[in-house]
Design an enzyme around this catalytic site. Structure first.
Site, PDB file in Angstrom:
ATOM      1  N   SER A 187     -47.804 -51.573 -86.904  1.00 49.32           N
ATOM      2  CA  SER A 187     -47.287 -51.126 -85.615  1.00 49.32           C
ATOM      3  C   SER A 187     -47.789 -49.716 -85.306  1.00 49.32           C
ATOM      4  O   SER A 187     -48.994 -49.475 -85.318  1.00 49.32           O
ATOM      5  CB  SER A 187     -45.753 -51.200 -85.594  1.00 49.32           C
ATOM      6  OG  SER A 187     -45.263 -51.066 -84.282  1.00 49.32           O
ATOM      7  N   ASP A 464     -47.623 -61.549 -80.903  1.00 50.95           N
ATOM      8  CA  ASP A 464     -46.997 -60.233 -80.967  1.00 50.95           C
ATOM      9  C   ASP A 464     -46.877 -59.626 -79.566  1.00 50.95           C
ATOM     10  O   ASP A 464     -47.865 -59.534 -78.839  1.00 50.95           O
ATOM     11  CB  ASP A 464     -47.847 -59.317 -81.849  1.00 50.95           C
ATOM     12  CG  ASP A 464     -47.176 -58.004 -82.192  1.00 50.95           C
ATOM     13  OD1 ASP A 464     -46.110 -57.692 -81.612  1.00 50.95           O
ATOM     14  OD2 ASP A 464     -47.727 -57.275 -83.039  1.00 50.95           O
TER      15      ASP A 464
END
Length: 539
Positions: A187, A464
């Protein structure tokens, strides 16, 4: 983006913000016994925390860091040398925008553990400045947050590789360039290590950027587009209509606003945008999905099951049927009363059960829990106000405000259009007196969507929600994956699904799932190949 986490869903952060927010491992002996004992142990009891003294300020020529500091602060880290043999690498997992203790399971199981085992290396979890206990300043006032930038934190990670001495291994030179250093992050931390490879290529020999959000974006309305594409069609269709009902009332038929709030039990929320935010929360559970049942957040599908159920989840909500029909009509859906009445009633029940009753039972008001307009709260800046760190980063450099207003007019958004840049940046103005958009150029200078470097692996999840800020975005160019520049998309995956893993006694034929297992195997293989390149270059 720590985010949660750490990188965190920013639309959910506001609720967190306003809600107010050992036994040491024996050194270098009986390693097989340690591994057996470690299988079902709490990682917090296995790994001793250490600190390395690092500079507060690396950039004395930069005026934005004035007044400059010559001081140092303790940067926290943990390591596992169970598999280490001479010549093995050091693999550093950057913990990102969260307390580093949350990353300790990855020393025990998951990709970091697999890489250390496969390479006879040392696994490290390194905390990010201004998170956990790694604070360089006595408080989190806005002036004292000036050292919280990506470039300062990158310099920390480089300094670590050049200066660390591992306890129990003091007789060995385990710094770069004598030892191969590899980085991993997911991330925000995924983007971070990608930048690390570009900025400090002579210090970190290779990195894996998992779900790395390398393109900083101020209005990140595309966050929900993968949810739209991959979510259950009936759920997505129903969600967009229910949110549109609320938006049509809140924006165009405001005389029904009190009735709308009351129907949800949210009449205690003063501001309409705060109310719209609460209605938008449930769909955000998509990011928390994970292949490991112990880590997975089931709330997204629980919510979808509620709003797509053909019957009432809670029969007592039938008492609101007349009100719901009035609201659907006021919201522009008079022609769909037969198909939307039950979903709307179940939506009301879900919000009341999950977002109203728990707050009131805890003795709080709904404004105390959900209001983003509380200047008194934002004035708090002592070290216990750890919520300040990540918002400061996204207000100054990263952006990623997830808006409904940014969705093109020809689409119905999954979250309310009342969630605008103006609303989502309230925290920037009230907490930090930041009134301008972030300096995303300070982030995108490292490459953005196009970031590339030898031995920089890009790994993303197909589904995602952060994919649209990564090199696998639909806005980015396609690439061919090679050993030197891996470019991998995990089928069916969400947010850095390659990071976590299972202990041997937890592994089954189905878990980890095939796509995760395959990518982790590829990651081990190319890191081994990189290590051989490093060794060949030294011989």
């Amino acid at each position: 983006m720590a985010v949660r986490s750490v990188f965190l869903v920013i639309s959910l952060l506001v609720a967190v913000v306003t809600s107010l927010v050992s036994n040491p491992l024996e050194k270098r002996k009986t390693l097989d016994t340690q591994r057996i004992k470690r299988r079902d142990a709490d990682p917090a009891t296995l790994y001793t925390e250490h600190n390395i003294s690092v500079p507060i300020d690396y950039f004395h020529n930069e005026t934005k860091y004035e007044p400059h500091s010559n001081g140092t602060f303790p940067l926290r880290y943990w390591f596992d040398a169970s598999y280490y043999k001479d010549g093995g690498p050091v693999i550093v997992l950057q913990s990102g925008e969260t307390d580093g203790t949350g990353r300790l399971p990855f020393l025990q199981k998951g990709l970091l553990h697999q890489l250390a085992q496969a390479t006879n290396g040392i696994g490290v979890v390194l905390e990010h400045r201004y998170y956990g206990t790694s604070f360089p300043t006595p408080d989190l006032s806005t002036p004292n947050l000036r050292f919280l930038t990506t470039e300062q934190a990158l310099a920390d990670m480089a300094y670590f590789a050049q200066n660390v001495v591992f306890e129990g291994l003091e007789d060995k030179n385990l710094t770069t360039p004598e030892t191969a250093y590899f980085g991993y992050g997911g991330s925000y931390a995924g983007a971070f290590v990608a930048f690390l490879r570009v900025q400090y290529p002579d210090i970190y020999y290779g990195v894996i950027s998992s779900s790395g959000v390398t393109e900083a974006i101020w209005d990140f309305w595309r966050y929900y587009e993968p949810v739209r594409e991959y979510g259950p069609p009936d759920c997505i269709s129903t969600q967009t209509k229910l949110i549109n009902v609320a938006d049509n009332i809140l924006r165009n038929n405001t005389k029904y606003t009190p009735q709308l709030k009351s129907a949800f039990g949210l009449e205690g929320i003063t501001y309409d945008d705060d109310f719209a935010q609460v209605l938008s929360y449930p769909i955000g559970g998509w990011q928390g999905r994970n292949w490991d049942p112990a880590v997975n957040d089931p709330s997204f599908y629980e919510y979808c099951d509620n709003i797509t159920s053909p019957s009432l989840i809670n029969n007592t909500t039938a008492n609101a049927t007349t009100t719901v029909r009035q609201l659907l009509t006021a919201g522009g859906y008079a022609n769909q009363l037969s198909t939307l009445t039950t979903p709307m009633l179940n939506f009301i029940n879900y919000i009341q059960k999950n977002y109203v009753t728990p707050v009131l039972d805890d003795g709080k008001t709904l404004d105390q829990q959900y209001s983003t307009h509380n200047q008194t709260f934002y004035n708090q800046d002592d070290l216990s106000q750890t919520w300040r760190s990540w918002p400061y980063q996204y207000c100054t450099q990263w952006g990623f405000l997830q808006t409904g207003s940014g969705v093109p007019a020809n689409k119905l958004p999954l979250i309310s259009r009342l969630l605008t840049l103006e609303y989502n940046s309230l925290i920037c103005r009230l907490a930090f007196n930041i009134t301008t958009p972030p300096d995303t150029d300070a982030i995108n200078k490292y490459g953005g969507f196009d970031i590339a470097y030898d031995r920089l692996a890009i790994v993303d999840g197909e589904q995602d929600p952060w994919r649209e800020a990564s090199p696998h975005s639909t806005l980015a160019r396609d690439r061919t994956s090679t050993t030197e520049r891996p470019f991998l998309l995990i089928e069916g995956a969400v947010h850095h699904w390659d990071e976590n893993g299972l202990l041997p006694n937890e592994t089954t034929e189905a878990l980890p799932p095939g796509p995760v297992r395959e990518v982790q195997s590829e990651e081990v293989a190319f890191v081994r190949a990189w290590l051989e390149e490093f060794r060949a270059g030294k011989s």
